[in-house]
Design an enzyme around this catalytic site. Sequence first.
Site, PDB file in Angstrom:
ATOM      1  N   THR A 260      -1.525  -7.673  -0.221  1.00 33.26           N
ATOM      2  CA  THR A 260      -0.045  -7.715  -0.200  1.00 33.26           C
ATOM      3  C   THR A 260       0.414  -8.359   1.169  1.00 33.26           C
ATOM      4  O   THR A 260      -0.288  -9.494   1.585  1.00 33.26           O
ATOM      5  CB  THR A 260      -0.008  -6.073   1.180  1.00 33.26           C
ATOM      6  OG1 THR A 260      -0.774  -6.467   2.227  1.00 33.26           O
ATOM      7  CG2 THR A 260      -1.258  -5.459   0.538  1.00 33.26           C
TER       8      THR A 260
ATOM      9  N   ASN B  47       3.300   4.144   7.549  1.00 32.36           N
ATOM     10  CA  ASN B  47       2.413   3.762   7.076  1.00 32.36           C
ATOM     11  C   ASN B  47       3.197   2.080   7.268  1.00 32.36           C
ATOM     12  O   ASN B  47       2.011   0.492   7.100  1.00 32.36           O
ATOM     13  CB  ASN B  47       2.126   3.473   5.294  1.00 32.36           C
ATOM     14  CG  ASN B  47       2.415   2.318   4.565  1.00 32.36           C
ATOM     15  OD1 ASN B  47       1.230   1.943   4.071  1.00 32.36           O
ATOM     16  ND2 ASN B  47       3.395   1.423   4.304  1.00 32.36           N
TER      17      ASN B  47
ATOM     18  N   LEU C 250       0.739  -1.129   0.369  1.00 34.39           N
ATOM     19  CA  LEU C 250      -0.644   0.225  -0.231  1.00 34.39           C
ATOM     20  C   LEU C 250       0.736   0.986   0.064  1.00 34.39           C
ATOM     21  O   LEU C 250       0.345   2.612  -1.318  1.00 34.39           O
ATOM     22  CB  LEU C 250      -0.897  -0.005   1.451  1.00 34.39           C
ATOM     23  CG  LEU C 250      -1.995  -1.399   1.122  1.00 34.39           C
ATOM     24  CD1 LEU C 250      -2.583  -1.082   2.192  1.00 34.39           C
ATOM     25  CD2 LEU C 250      -3.564  -0.481   0.167  1.00 34.39           C
TER      26      LEU C 250
ATOM     27  N   TYR D 290      -2.248  -7.191  16.814  1.00 31.60           N
ATOM     28  CA  TYR D 290      -2.082  -6.854  15.535  1.00 31.60           C
ATOM     29  C   TYR D 290      -3.731  -5.657  15.450  1.00 31.60           C
ATOM     30  O   TYR D 290      -3.890  -4.314  15.612  1.00 31.60           O
ATOM     31  CB  TYR D 290      -2.555  -7.484  14.754  1.00 31.60           C
ATOM     32  CG  TYR D 290      -3.122  -6.558  13.156  1.00 31.60           C
ATOM     33  CD1 TYR D 290      -1.597  -5.687  12.566  1.00 31.60           C
ATOM     34  CD2 TYR D 290      -4.085  -6.514  12.099  1.00 31.60           C
ATOM     35  CE1 TYR D 290      -1.431  -5.379  11.050  1.00 31.60           C
ATOM     36  CE2 TYR D 290      -3.769  -5.567  11.322  1.00 31.60           C
ATOM     37  CZ  TYR D 290      -2.684  -4.389  10.583  1.00 31.60           C
ATOM     38  OH  TYR D 290      -2.824  -4.248   9.527  1.00 31.60           O
TER      39      TYR D 290
ATOM     40  N   ASP E 233      14.152   2.522   9.329  1.00 27.25           N
ATOM     41  CA  ASP E 233      13.546   2.037  10.562  1.00 27.25           C
ATOM     42  C   ASP E 233      12.667   1.903  11.009  1.00 27.25           C
ATOM     43  O   ASP E 233      13.594   2.834  12.303  1.00 27.25           O
ATOM     44  CB  ASP E 233      14.899   0.716  10.353  1.00 27.25           C
ATOM     45  CG  ASP E 233      14.193  -0.495  11.272  1.00 27.25           C
ATOM     46  OD1 ASP E 233      12.929  -0.455  11.348  1.00 27.25           O
ATOM     47  OD2 ASP E 233      15.253  -1.628  11.211  1.00 27.25           O
TER      48      ASP E 233
ATOM     49  N   LYS F 153      -3.263  -2.222  16.842  1.00 26.40           N
ATOM     50  CA  LYS F 153      -4.507  -0.588  15.922  1.00 26.40           C
ATOM     51  C   LYS F 153      -5.136   0.191  16.398  1.00 26.40           C
ATOM     52  O   LYS F 153      -5.271   1.357  15.766  1.00 26.40           O
ATOM     53  CB  LYS F 153      -4.471  -1.244  13.928  1.00 26.40           C
ATOM     54  CG  LYS F 153      -4.367  -2.059  13.567  1.00 26.40           C
ATOM     55  CD  LYS F 153      -3.045  -0.581  12.446  1.00 26.40           C
ATOM     56  CE  LYS F 153      -1.723  -1.487  11.397  1.00 26.40           C
ATOM     57  NZ  LYS F 153      -0.320  -0.592  10.577  1.00 26.40           N
TER      58      LYS F 153
HETATM   59  P1  NAP Z   1       3.376  -5.004   3.085  1.00 28.31           P
HETATM   60  O1  NAP Z   1       3.018  -5.697   1.587  1.00 28.31           O
HETATM   61  O2  NAP Z   1       3.644  -5.892   3.955  1.00 28.31           O
HETATM   62  O3  NAP Z   1       4.055  -3.480   3.710  1.00 28.31           O
HETATM   63  C1  NAP Z   1       4.605  -2.802   4.931  1.00 28.31           C
HETATM   64  C2  NAP Z   1       5.624  -2.051   4.778  1.00 28.31           C
HETATM   65  O4  NAP Z   1       6.481  -1.753   5.951  1.00 28.31           O
HETATM   66  C3  NAP Z   1       6.958  -2.790   3.744  1.00 28.31           C
HETATM   67  O5  NAP Z   1       6.985  -1.357   2.910  1.00 28.31           O
HETATM   68  C4  NAP Z   1       7.699  -3.313   5.134  1.00 28.31           C
HETATM   69  O6  NAP Z   1       9.531  -2.860   4.807  1.00 28.31           O
HETATM   70  C5  NAP Z   1       7.195  -2.110   6.474  1.00 28.31           C
HETATM   71  N1  NAP Z   1       7.775  -2.249   7.110  1.00 28.31           N
HETATM   72  C6  NAP Z   1       7.452  -3.111   8.035  1.00 28.31           C
HETATM   73  N2  NAP Z   1       8.312  -2.842   9.292  1.00 28.31           N
HETATM   74  C7  NAP Z   1       9.124  -2.000   9.063  1.00 28.31           C
HETATM   75  C8  NAP Z   1      10.011  -0.627   9.930  1.00 28.31           C
HETATM   76  N3  NAP Z   1      10.695  -1.727  11.161  1.00 28.31           N
HETATM   77  N4  NAP Z   1      10.673   0.127   9.071  1.00 28.31           N
HETATM   78  C9  NAP Z   1       9.992   0.682   8.645  1.00 28.31           C
HETATM   79  N5  NAP Z   1       8.998  -0.283   7.320  1.00 28.31           N
HETATM   80  C10 NAP Z   1       8.545  -1.091   8.045  1.00 28.31           C
HETATM   81  O7  NAP Z   1       1.772  -4.389   3.582  1.00 28.31           O
HETATM   82  P2  NAP Z   1       0.806  -3.438   3.059  1.00 28.31           P
HETATM   83  O8  NAP Z   1      -1.320  -4.519   3.559  1.00 28.31           O
HETATM   84  O9  NAP Z   1       1.136  -2.786   2.545  1.00 28.31           O
HETATM   85  O10 NAP Z   1       0.494  -2.544   4.773  1.00 28.31           O
HETATM   86  C11 NAP Z   1       1.042  -1.032   4.697  1.00 28.31           C
HETATM   87  C12 NAP Z   1      -0.086  -0.913   6.213  1.00 28.31           C
HETATM   88  O11 NAP Z   1      -1.199  -0.916   5.854  1.00 28.31           O
HETATM   89  C13 NAP Z   1       0.185  -1.294   7.453  1.00 28.31           C
HETATM   90  O12 NAP Z   1       0.722  -0.005   7.955  1.00 28.31           O
HETATM   91  C14 NAP Z   1      -0.557  -1.825   7.747  1.00 28.31           C
HETATM   92  O13 NAP Z   1      -1.134  -2.847   8.987  1.00 28.31           O
HETATM   93  C15 NAP Z   1      -1.717  -1.360   6.624  1.00 28.31           C
HETATM   94  N6  NAP Z   1      -3.446  -2.201   6.604  1.00 28.31           N
HETATM   95  C16 NAP Z   1      -2.901  -3.450   5.750  1.00 28.31           C
HETATM   96  C17 NAP Z   1      -4.162  -3.827   5.063  1.00 28.31           C
HETATM   97  C18 NAP Z   1      -4.351  -5.300   3.926  1.00 28.31           C
HETATM   98  O14 NAP Z   1      -5.111  -5.878   4.118  1.00 28.31           O
HETATM   99  N7  NAP Z   1      -3.257  -5.302   3.919  1.00 28.31           N
HETATM  100  C19 NAP Z   1      -6.068  -3.391   5.395  1.00 28.31           C
HETATM  101  C20 NAP Z   1      -5.443  -2.437   6.806  1.00 28.31           C
HETATM  102  C21 NAP Z   1      -4.371  -2.290   7.747  1.00 28.31           C
HETATM  103  P3  NAP Z   1       9.731  -4.809   3.927  1.00 28.31           P
HETATM  104  O15 NAP Z   1       9.842  -4.781   2.500  1.00 28.31           O
HETATM  105  O16 NAP Z   1      11.534  -4.197   4.414  1.00 28.31           O
HETATM  106  O17 NAP Z   1       8.898  -5.961   4.956  1.00 28.31           O
END
Ligand code: NAP
Length: 234
Positions: free
Chosen positions: A192, A79, A13, A159, A53, A163
């Site tokens: 994702t 994010n 995202l 989780y 980070d 949140k």
């Molecule tokens: P994702 O594809 O796993 O992306 C997560 C991102 O966060 C990646 O770039 C990851 O980096 C980074 N990250 C993790 N730990 C970190 C750290 N310590 N420092 C800096 N960056 C870090 O997941 P996503 O679904 O896009 O998630 C983005 C946000 O949306 C999150 O906050 C998640 O909780 C929220 N969200 C997602 C959903 C869903 O259904 N996907 C629904 C509601 C909310 P790496 O590539 O290095 O791991």
Amino acid sequence: MTATLITGANKGLGFETARRLVEAGHTVYVGSRDAERGRRAAEELGARAIHLDVTDDWSVGAAAKTIEADGGLDVLVNNAGIAPEWGDPVVGAGDLTAELMRGTFETNVIGMVRVLHAFLPLLRRSAAPVVVNVSSGLASLSRVATPGTAAHAYPGVAYPASKAAVNMITVQYAKAFPDLRINAVEPGFTATGLNGNSGRQTVEQGAEIIVRMAQVGADGPTGGYFDIEGVLPW
Ligand code: NAP
């Protein structure tokens, strides 16, 4: 020119949000905990890579110094997030350990506060500062407590609790900084890496509310919790 930092923007995202905000004319900093992944993503997007980070004081402090020296920050999208409980089965109350809880909070909650603390001085110098905290529908106590909802059916603890803390952080910062537009958003269940690509929406659909709230005007809402349809119950 609007300067925007998105944490965890090397994929998912965050990456899609970066793509849309570059398109909208923002100068976008693609935050990534892995410098090489961030460099590649930024190159693909026509954005700037910033090594960040959220669990590391030094890395966040250095990123703030770099962006300050470049001219400052107008929009922060918190994010970066993890859901280490995700799997088959999801780790529920019966198997939850302190370690899993701590790891989840370290990134999703404490990491967010670390980034806010480092970048607030820059944001407060902006003419129209905006923060978007990426929350989740699972943060909603009302929904999680209502039988029949998808949120109610989800058994994980760490989780959703992290949140829910993001939502509280949003409300309290909004009161403390009335000049800031700061809101929590729920992207919806999106395919994702976070959920093994099992989400029902595309990243284009999921990023929509993040992009919208990142572009909110000085007369827009603050201290709220939104998905693409509107206001969500806390
Ligand atoms: P994702 O594809 O796993 O992306 C997560 C991102 O966060 C990646 O770039 C990851 O980096 C980074 N990250 C993790 N730990 C970190 C750290 N310590 N420092 C800096 N960056 C870090 O997941 P996503 O679904 O896009 O998630 C983005 C946000 O949306 C999150 O906050 C998640 O909780 C929220 N969200 C997602 C959903 C869903 O259904 N996907 C629904 C509601 C909310 P790496 O590539 O290095 O791991």
